[in-house]
Design a protein around this motif. Structure first.
Motif, PDB file in Angstrom:
ATOM      1  N   ALA A 196       0.805  -1.221   0.000  1.00 13.41           N
ATOM      2  CA  ALA A 196       0.000   0.000   0.000  1.00 13.41           C
ATOM      3  C   ALA A 196       0.838   1.270   0.000  1.00 13.41           C
ATOM      4  O   ALA A 196       0.286   2.380  -0.027  1.00 13.41           O
ATOM      5  N   ALA A 197       2.153   1.153   0.007  1.00 12.72           N
ATOM      6  CA  ALA A 197       3.028   2.323   0.075  1.00 12.72           C
ATOM      7  C   ALA A 197       2.854   3.207  -1.155  1.00 12.72           C
ATOM      8  O   ALA A 197       2.567   2.716  -2.252  1.00 12.72           O
ATOM      9  N   PRO A 198       3.030   4.502  -0.998  1.00 11.55           N
ATOM     10  CA  PRO A 198       2.855   5.416  -2.141  1.00 11.55           C
ATOM     11  C   PRO A 198       3.963   5.241  -3.184  1.00 11.55           C
ATOM     12  O   PRO A 198       5.098   4.885  -2.851  1.00 11.55           O
ATOM     13  N   PRO A 199       3.645   5.485  -4.436  1.00  9.87           N
ATOM     14  CA  PRO A 199       4.652   5.354  -5.494  1.00  9.87           C
ATOM     15  C   PRO A 199       5.699   6.457  -5.414  1.00  9.87           C
ATOM     16  O   PRO A 199       5.397   7.596  -5.045  1.00  9.87           O
ATOM     17  N   ILE A 200       6.920   6.099  -5.780  1.00 13.29           N
ATOM     18  CA  ILE A 200       8.023   7.063  -5.863  1.00 13.29           C
ATOM     19  C   ILE A 200       8.431   7.239  -7.318  1.00 13.29           C
ATOM     20  O   ILE A 200       8.477   8.347  -7.841  1.00 13.29           O
ATOM     21  N   ALA A 201       8.749   6.138  -7.973  1.00 11.28           N
ATOM     22  CA  ALA A 201       9.046   6.117  -9.413  1.00 11.28           C
ATOM     23  C   ALA A 201       8.677   4.720  -9.874  1.00 11.28           C
ATOM     24  O   ALA A 201       9.438   3.783  -9.690  1.00 11.28           O
ATOM     25  N   GLU A 202       7.499   4.560 -10.401  1.00 15.31           N
ATOM     26  CA  GLU A 202       6.969   3.223 -10.704  1.00 15.31           C
ATOM     27  C   GLU A 202       7.974   2.379 -11.492  1.00 15.31           C
ATOM     28  O   GLU A 202       8.619   2.881 -12.419  1.00 15.31           O
TER      29      GLU A 202
END
Length: 388
Positions: A196-202
């Motif tokens: 569920a962690a937010p994306p940083i650089a997919e």
């Protein structure tokens, strides 16, 4: 040509200067504290250290030679190793050869860095000319974009999933429990939170990225006769390798130099992967940990996803892996992250872990990967240590 063995050399006195999320102290301060700790742990006078090998991202424009003046050292031998994640193994190899050749008696190997928001920005901006030229035109400055490219390529090529990388990250976070130096060790991480962690650089998300911090890692290299005389718990070097700019013709890195030289590594050590009690790899992103599991011969290329599904990476599991928590749980203290695998390997097999120990561990493998450009790192190394 068969490499000369490392007989007669001891690695001892693992030192970690506690990590800090940020610091207004310079890197010289962290390196100096590590030097003092090495001297105190060994029970020697400062003048006994006649070799010094160092690395740092934030020390510039100073290098090892400037540190001799900072610390009133008068060494016979020095080395500056600006190779990031591979620097720990490289310092170990060079120091061992210097001791064998009689160039010095005791080498202090130290990596240390500081960090604050401004320092980290400068590091990313000035990391290397090639990296800047390759990455900046695409608007993806910094390591996250480059490692996202490597991760995406690996996932497409070998059908790896985010859950596979999550198994690595979550196991390391659990391994960090009890390690007072792990900045994230008190924060449990389960698969649901990882996913569920937010994306940083997919496809990279928050928990795939190391957290920059300040700190230092260090160890001493000397003859095993001297280590015994000083009464120091120590390890010998069963084998060591390094390789640079390996597989440069791959469009995106899928292998590192370990794959070229692992047969030599195990031949030097007269053992195989199945006899390693714990594996400590460089782990700025989980895909790089997976690559090392493969390229060091623990499974075939592309099989790391199946490997981590079937093996237990915890300290008390059947494949103890990055037992300190690695950088993904401890934080990345700049170039000290490249020393962490060697220091943790030494701690585990000599009975000096900061947290929990691997039961009965006697043989450890430490590996490193450093100097990202655009689609690969350039420097690789690995060493097998055995408690003596």
């Amino acid at each position: 040509m068969s490499p000369r063995d490392y007989r007669g050399v001891a690695v001892t006195c693992p030192v970690t200067i506690p990590y800090a999320r940020s610091s207004d102290r310079p890197s010289q301060w962290f390196i100096g504290r590590a030097l003092r700790a090495l001297i105190e742990r060994a029970g020697i006078e400062k003048r006994a250290i006649d070799g010094l090998a160092t690395t740092s991202f934030t020390l510039g424009p100073d290098t090892t030679i400037a540190l001799t003046e900072h610390f009133d050292l008068v060494p016979r031998w020095i080395e500056w190793i600006p190779t990031g994640g591979a620097s720990g193994v490289m310092a170990l190899r060079r120091a061992a050869r210097a001791v064998q050749d009689g160039d010095c008696d005791i080498v202090a190997c130290i990596a240390g860095d500081t960090t604050d928001r401004a320092a980290f920005g400068r590091l990313i901006r000035d990391f290397s000319t090639f990296s800047t030229q390759a990455v900046y035109p695409y608007g993806a400055a910094g390591p996250n974009g480059s490692f996202a490219l490597i991760t995406d390529n690996y996932m497409r090529r070998y059908s790896a999933t985010r859950e596979d990388f999550g198994r690595i990250v979550c196991a390391q976070r659990d391994n960090a429990r009890g390690n007072p130096n792990a900045l994230l060790g008190a924060k449990p991480l389960d698969m649901a939170a990882y996913m569920a962690a937010p994306p940083i650089a997919e496809p990279i998300r928050l928990f795939d990225c190391v957290m920059p911090c300040a700190g230092a890692e260090a160890f001493l290299v000397m003859s095993d006769a001297l280590a015994r005389e000083l009464g120091l718990p120590h390890a010998g070097i069963r084998g060591a390798i390094e390789r640079h700019n390996a597989y440069f013709d791959e469009p995106v890195a899928e292998r590192g130099g370990w794959a070229m030289d692992r047969d030599s590594l195990y031949a030097q050590a007269s053992l195989g992967p199945g006899e390693i009690d714990c594996l400590q790899t460089y782990d700025d992103y989980p895909v790089i940990a997976a690559m090392q599991i493969e390229d060091l011969g623990f499974c075939a290329k592309g099989d790391a996803p199946d490997f981590v599904r079937s093996r237990d990476l915890h300290i008390d599991g059947d494949f103890p892996f990055n037992t300190s928590g690695g950088q993904l749980a401890c934080g990345q203290a700049g170039a000290a992250g490249g020393f962490l695998p060697v220091v943790e390997a030494l701690r585990q097999i000599t009975g000096q872990p900061l947290g929990r120990g691997v039961p009965g561990a006697r043989i450890a493998l430490a590996s490193g990967y450093g100097m990202i450009t655009f689609d690969r790192c350039l420097a690789t190394g690995a060493a097998i240590l055995e408690a003596l």
